[in-house]
Each structure stands twice: as structure tokens, then as C-alpha cells.
Design a protein around this motif. Sequence first.
Motif, short mmCIF file in Angstrom:
data_model
loop_
_atom_site.label_atom_id
_atom_site.label_comp_id
_atom_site.label_asym_id
_atom_site.label_seq_id
_atom_site.Cartn_x
_atom_site.Cartn_y
_atom_site.Cartn_z
N GLY A 503 -11.04 6.84 -20.94
CA GLY A 503 -10.04 7.60 -21.66
C GLY A 503 -8.61 7.25 -21.34
N ILE A 504 -8.40 6.44 -20.31
CA ILE A 504 -7.03 6.06 -19.96
C ILE A 504 -6.49 5.09 -21.01
N SER A 505 -5.22 5.21 -21.34
CA SER A 505 -4.61 4.34 -22.34
C SER A 505 -4.26 2.99 -21.73
N LEU A 506 -4.15 1.99 -22.60
CA LEU A 506 -3.77 0.66 -22.14
C LEU A 506 -2.39 0.70 -21.51
N GLN A 507 -1.48 1.48 -22.09
CA GLN A 507 -0.14 1.59 -21.54
C GLN A 507 -0.16 2.15 -20.12
N SER A 508 -0.98 3.16 -19.89
CA SER A 508 -1.07 3.75 -18.55
C SER A 508 -1.69 2.76 -17.56
N ALA A 509 -2.69 2.01 -18.02
CA ALA A 509 -3.31 1.02 -17.15
C ALA A 509 -2.33 -0.08 -16.78
N ARG A 510 -1.54 -0.52 -17.75
CA ARG A 510 -0.55 -1.56 -17.47
C ARG A 510 0.53 -1.03 -16.51
N GLN A 511 0.92 0.22 -16.67
CA GLN A 511 1.90 0.79 -15.76
C GLN A 511 1.33 0.86 -14.34
N HIS A 512 0.05 1.17 -14.24
CA HIS A 512 -0.61 1.17 -12.93
C HIS A 512 -0.53 -0.22 -12.29
N VAL A 513 -0.73 -1.25 -13.08
CA VAL A 513 -0.65 -2.62 -12.55
C VAL A 513 0.78 -2.94 -12.11
N LEU A 514 1.76 -2.53 -12.90
CA LEU A 514 3.15 -2.76 -12.52
C LEU A 514 3.49 -2.04 -11.22
N ASP A 515 2.95 -0.84 -11.03
CA ASP A 515 3.16 -0.11 -9.78
C ASP A 515 2.51 -0.86 -8.61
N MET A 516 1.36 -1.45 -8.86
CA MET A 516 0.69 -2.22 -7.80
C MET A 516 1.49 -3.47 -7.44
N ILE A 517 2.12 -4.10 -8.44
CA ILE A 517 2.97 -5.26 -8.17
C ILE A 517 4.15 -4.83 -7.30
N ALA A 518 4.73 -3.68 -7.62
CA ALA A 518 5.85 -3.17 -6.81
C ALA A 518 5.40 -2.92 -5.37
N GLN A 519 4.18 -2.39 -5.20
CA GLN A 519 3.66 -2.15 -3.86
C GLN A 519 3.43 -3.46 -3.12
N ALA A 520 2.96 -4.47 -3.84
CA ALA A 520 2.74 -5.78 -3.22
C ALA A 520 4.06 -6.38 -2.74
N TRP A 521 5.13 -6.16 -3.50
CA TRP A 521 6.45 -6.63 -3.06
C TRP A 521 6.87 -5.91 -1.79
N LYS A 522 6.58 -4.63 -1.69
CA LYS A 522 6.91 -3.89 -0.47
C LYS A 522 6.16 -4.50 0.72
N SER A 523 4.89 -4.83 0.52
CA SER A 523 4.09 -5.45 1.59
C SER A 523 4.65 -6.80 1.97
N LEU A 524 5.06 -7.57 0.97
CA LEU A 524 5.64 -8.89 1.25
C LEU A 524 6.95 -8.76 2.01
N ASN A 525 7.77 -7.80 1.61
CA ASN A 525 9.02 -7.55 2.33
C ASN A 525 8.76 -7.19 3.79
N LEU A 526 7.74 -6.36 4.01
CA LEU A 526 7.41 -5.95 5.38
C LEU A 526 6.97 -7.15 6.21
N GLU A 527 6.14 -8.01 5.63
CA GLU A 527 5.70 -9.20 6.37
C GLU A 527 6.88 -10.11 6.68
N TYR A 528 7.82 -10.20 5.75
CA TYR A 528 8.99 -11.03 5.98
C TYR A 528 9.86 -10.46 7.09
N LEU A 529 9.92 -9.14 7.19
CA LEU A 529 10.77 -8.49 8.17
C LEU A 529 10.09 -8.31 9.53
N SER A 530 8.76 -8.37 9.55
CA SER A 530 8.03 -8.11 10.80
C SER A 530 8.16 -9.29 11.76
N PRO A 531 8.27 -9.01 13.06
CA PRO A 531 8.34 -10.10 14.05
C PRO A 531 7.06 -10.94 14.00
N ASN A 532 7.21 -12.25 13.87
CA ASN A 532 6.07 -13.16 13.91
C ASN A 532 6.57 -14.54 14.30
#
Length: 578
Positions: A503-532
Amino acid sequence: MASHAFIASTHLPCSATQIPTETLEIKIGETYTLPNIYDWRIPESVTFSSTRKPYEHNLLDSRKSSNEYRIKHAQKLREIGHLLCKVCEDDPFEGLIMIDALQRLSIDYRFQDEINGFLEKRSMNPIAEYIGGGNLYGIALQFRLLRQEGYFVHADIFKSFKDKEGNFRREVNEDVKGLMELYEASQLRVEGETVLDEAEYYSRQVLHARLANLDKKVARTVETTLKSPHHKNLAKFMAKNNFNNFESTNRWINILREFAVLDFNILQTIHQEEILEVSKWWEDLGFSKELKFARDQPLKWYVSAMAAVADPSHSQQRLELTKAISFIYLIDDIFDVYGSLDELHLFTEAVKRWDVCNIGHLPRYMQICIMALYNVTNEIGYKVYKEHGLNSIGILRKTWTSLCEAFLMEAKWFASGDFPEAEEYLRNGIVSSGIHVVLVHLFFLLGEGTKDETVNIMNKIAAIISPPAKILRLWDDLGSAKDEEQDGKDGSYVECYMKEHAGISLQSARQHVLDMIAQAWKSLNLEYLSPNSFSTSFRKAALNIARMVPLMYNYDSNHSLPALEEHVKSYIFESWFP
């Protein structure tokens, strides 16, 4: 099956080959035909100098190869270095603005020592101490510059721009310049930084609302900022566009502009020579004749490597990485458009065994691919060992095995029509993106790690591989790219997610994916900032891969990539003499 490999692209329509080409002088005494960017091949008319050594950076254009040109470049380099130190010492706020200009003109790498020294001092003091507590533009700029260089500055500084109710103060609405920089700073947020989540949403909404009432030039700058924030874009492709986007009141801007043009043209000759190397390697390999079903796009493969590895001194790394990327594409095509399921099982097992003496049962096209993959991987491994003393062959083999296993899993799903749950699909898709192949090869090519820790390399770098791989997979699965030679029944994360959520709309599913991309960027930023222990070059390569993804998926109705095509044409094939 969809083309999922790094960085996936479509087989382009035949009509694209009818687009006219231009000619451009890039080598003394020779005429180079500007490639038809729509098919990403390098023209057969390119000739090679028999006296030029591999990786030797001869300048190709006579205007760029004269001693006078290089002497002028060296003089400007020294002059700007001294000027940057003086500006940063006299006025830290102006120093921040100058560093920002260096970055936007893509010449900051020439002054990295000076920049690092200045920003390290700034990181030890409260941001507001040097630039004034009420200066949103200055505080956001310093925050962004520090995080871009790996300094984890706390985001709480932005709470000072909120009122008692937790809303951004009304006067902030009038500060267009500050809002743009606040939006830029918010792109470096990590998970849990609510104030930056709010800053991103707030600045975007206010700037959009104010566009109609802004001066045309300011409005264009705002639109560019919202569409292409600095942190999520490749500066080298934006430098020409940024050339005139600086205030002329800054006494140093003209010398920066002059040096940017000199440097751009010198770097362009390096990339042109590397393209000639790639073209000759690909031609000698003979795949365009032997494996006609596969993509013949060496220019695109090189551009992907060029985007990931920005340092001009890493020429050999770019060339070897291009070879690895080409095999990701080739194997992807074997799984996507040519091999039967039974053949793909045999191919995967053969790659896993890594024994070229036992591949006679495979179809000829698979034998050709495996032999070439074996030879190229061993050549890369030998160069890594010779240069860095690291034995990389075993790990490189494992990356190819895992890639083929992920491709095979997708082939089974597509053949049966029985797709997994969304999360399982995504876990496999992160591997089939090929990002791990790219970054593991680059890890060794850059000489990362030690002899004793090679067995743990996959565990060590998994955290920095996953975010860009997830970004690529999810962008791909948004459906912005369709291959006209495939039947469209590809399966995707969106499709799997919608099956799970009836029952979920395609628009809502696509927005979910965009939100996941934003979360992945947060994870990438954290890895870049973390001591390694990773080098700056390796960490920035992971960022650059993520930055490249939207360009690779910004398709138009003709299955073309107009934005990327224009960037490549401008950056590699058109000299800059404003």
C-alpha cells in the motif's frame, strides 16, 4: 538485470553516435579528435609517442609546455603561499575566506601544508573567538573548513543562533550569505546532530522562499549552493563555474584566479597523457574486438578513477585503478547481458579457484576475461609489492570472488523472480556495486597498511567502504537510469521495499531511499572524521566516489549523462585561457 557495477551506466542509443565531434590541438604536431562523449570511447585517431615513458608528464599543448609557462606557475605558487600565510596571520577571518576560494578553484592541494597549519591552530580555540559570536557566515565557514580537514568541531555552536523556543532567530532569515554557508556546513553532519539536521532543513526552506526576491546573480549562486553543496561535489569539475563567484574587494582574488588557470591547464595535460596510456592499454587488450557484447567505455572508466584519486602525483594509481574498474564493468556485462545462469556458476567458481590452467571447460569469452583478469591482477600485485613491499594478491583475489558471488546471487534472483527482503537485497547490492574492489585496490596502490596486517584489511576498511557503496546502490535503484537493451525487470531496493510495505506509494518509497542516502552520507562523514590510520588520499577517495555517484546517474530522456559529459569535455579536452 540492472547494471549495478561501479559506476554503472547504460549502453547508449545508436543515435548518439551521430552527434558531430570537434577537433582540438592537444599534442604538438598532432590533431586530436574530441571524443564523442556520448559513447565514452577514445577515438582511434589518437597516436602515441614512441619516445614517451609511462607516467612521464610531458605537457601536450605548446602554450602549456613552454618554460615560460612553467616558470610563471612556479612564481605564482610561491607568491600565493607567502600571501596565504600573511593573510591568515593578519586576519584569521579573511584567511578562512581565502582558503574557501582556494578550494572552490580546486587549487587548495598546492597549499595543503599552509592550510593545515592554520586550521590546526583554529581547531584549538573556540570558533567565535576569532570571527565574532554573531557572524553566522564566519562561524559556519570555519566549522565546515575544519570538518573538511578531519577536525571534529562540535555543532553546538549553532545553538547560539536560536531563540528560547529552539527556533532560529528571525534576523537569521535576512542573512542570505550566512544561510548559504549554514546549508554548506550542515552537509558535514553525522548521526545524532539534530541541530545540523534542523539547520539543513531551515536554511534550505528559507533560501528557496527568498529566491524570487534576490538579485539575479545572487539567486544563481543560491540555486547552485542548494543543488551542488561543496562537500558533496567534485571541486575540479566546478572550478570554472566558480571563477567569477568571488567578491572583487578581496585583494588576493585576481592572483588566485590567474594561478587557477595556469594550474588547470597543467593538470589537464597530465590527464590527457593518462588517457593516452589507458587507450593504448585497452587497445592492446583487444576486448573491444573479442568481447563485442561488453561496453567499450575506457574514457568513462578513467574518469571514475580520476575523480577518486585527485592528487596529480598519483598518476600510476589512477592508471592501475582504471584497469580494475574496467573489469568490474566487463564482468558486470557478462552477468547482466550475455552469460546463461549455468555459465555464470562456472565463471564464479573459476574466479574463486584462480587457476588459469583449469578453465578449458568455460566458454571462450569467459576464458578470455579470466585470463586477462588474472594477468592484470598479478601485474598490479607485483607493482604494489615492488613499490610498497605488500603482498596484495590474495586480498585482491578475494575482492573479485566476492563481486562475482554477489553478481551471481542477483542473477539467481532475477532468473527465479523471487526477490529477497529489502535489507538482504541491499547487503548484497553493496558488494555488487564494486566499490570494495575499487577501494581495496586503491588501498594497496597507495601503500596503506603494513606487511603484518594485510590479512585483516577487509575488516579494517569495511566501515569506510559501506557508505559510498550504499550511496551508489541506492542512487542506482531510484530508477534514474534505465538500460534500453535490458527488459526493465531488474529488481531494486525500491521494488523490494514496496513489496514488504503493502500500500505504500512509489513517492513515499523513493523518499525513504533518499533518506537512506542522507544517512549513508552521515556515516561517511563520521568515518572521515573518526581517528584512523588511513591516509588523507584514501579517505578523500571514499568521499570522491560518493560525490561522483549523482553525476553518473543524472540521466536525461535519451539515456545520456549531459552534466557529466559537459564536465569531462570542459575539464579534459578544452583548454582554459579566459
